[in-house]
Enzyme design. Structure first.
Site, PDB file in Angstrom:
ATOM      1  CG  HIS B  51      -0.685  -4.818   9.408  1.00 45.42           C
ATOM      2  ND1 HIS B  51      -0.818  -5.718   8.578  1.00 45.42           N
ATOM      3  CD2 HIS B  51      -0.104  -5.279  10.409  1.00 45.42           C
ATOM      4  CE1 HIS B  51      -0.413  -6.779   8.821  1.00 45.42           C
ATOM      5  NE2 HIS B  51       0.207  -6.813  10.186  1.00 45.42           N
ATOM      6  CD  GLU B  53      -1.649  -1.800   4.872  1.00 44.19           C
ATOM      7  OE1 GLU B  53      -1.186  -1.506   5.970  1.00 44.19           O
ATOM      8  OE2 GLU B  53      -1.241  -2.603   4.008  1.00 44.19           O
ATOM      9  CB  CYS B  83      -1.316  -8.577   5.097  1.00 47.76           C
ATOM     10  SG  CYS B  83      -2.354  -8.099   6.204  1.00 47.76           S
TER      11      CYS B  83
END
Lengths: 150, 150
Positions: B51, B53, B83
């Site tokens: 992801h 991040e 998430c």
């Protein structure tokens, strides 16, 4: 489930015990073969997010010949209960079974945060596999740390 | 908080919109400088855990000259609510502030799992920053996907 994979994770954790890392190791198994492993790598990499499970997941994708973005059909054996980040990563990866050794009541994604209860279709989760051996290793590390030997 | 960093994250997300990735971008800022960024990279890398991040955190450690395993004093701007994995990684990294755009009521670590409530000393968390722009981009992506244009 086969204890020999947890024994292998424990062997890795023991072999790197000399490092200044909390001794946690993870092994990913598919079709009865170890396809990847990881060891806690926070201090060595100077990155607080490089836990054993994350490195094992990435290794599985790099060298595991999965041909998929998922780890469906694979299992992970971890000497310590995964944290939120690692459990989240394992859920995203759709790994089939999570086997962990020592419980982590302070930071564990399941023991403390119970994230599996709100997640749709989480993997199967089994804690306490060879718990005493896994727990002893970590306790031994913190004892050395307190005694100034780390 | 400065909207210009969310605008920059949106710019990244827009620039890579042509890819088959859900358009989510993240920017890490320290001392009013962007030290790292990341874009959702699941399909391109064939790894469901990469992801925006996570890539931004790792980039910050590789090139951000932090000289620390932590991101204390840094902020992250993300176009979508993180998430479980990403929020867990951000908490571990001890980032100071999390600013996100669109809420994710299905998978969001805060909206759905409320992990910050059980965490000791979580970062400051602010949702809904430029929410409409962030949300539109993601909705646009799924519209294209449904129409077979992705």
């Amino acid at each position: 489930m086969n204890n020999k994979y947890m024994e292998y994770a424990l062997k890795i954790a023991s072999e790197y015990f000399y490092l200044k890392e909390v001794p946690v190791a993870a092994v990913i198994v598919k079709d009865e073969k170890i396809i990847a492993s990881g060891y806690n790598n926070i201090e060595s990499s100077n990155n607080a997010t490089l836990h054993a499970e994350i490195l094992a997941i990435n290794e599985a994708h790099y060298i595991g010949d999965l041909q998929s973005k998922y780890l469906t059909g694979a299992d992970i054996y971890i000497t310590l209960e995964p944290c939120l980040m690692c459990a989240g990563a394992l859920f995203l990866s759709r790994i089939s079974n999570i086997y962990f050794g020592a419980y982590d009541y302070e930071n564990g994604a399941f023991s403390k945060f119970e994230i599996e209860k709100k997640y749709n279709n989480p993997p199967n989760i089994y804690g306490g596999i060879m718990e005493e051996e896994c727990s002893s290793l970590i306790k031994g590390f913190f004892k050395e740390l307190r005694n100034g030997n780390k």
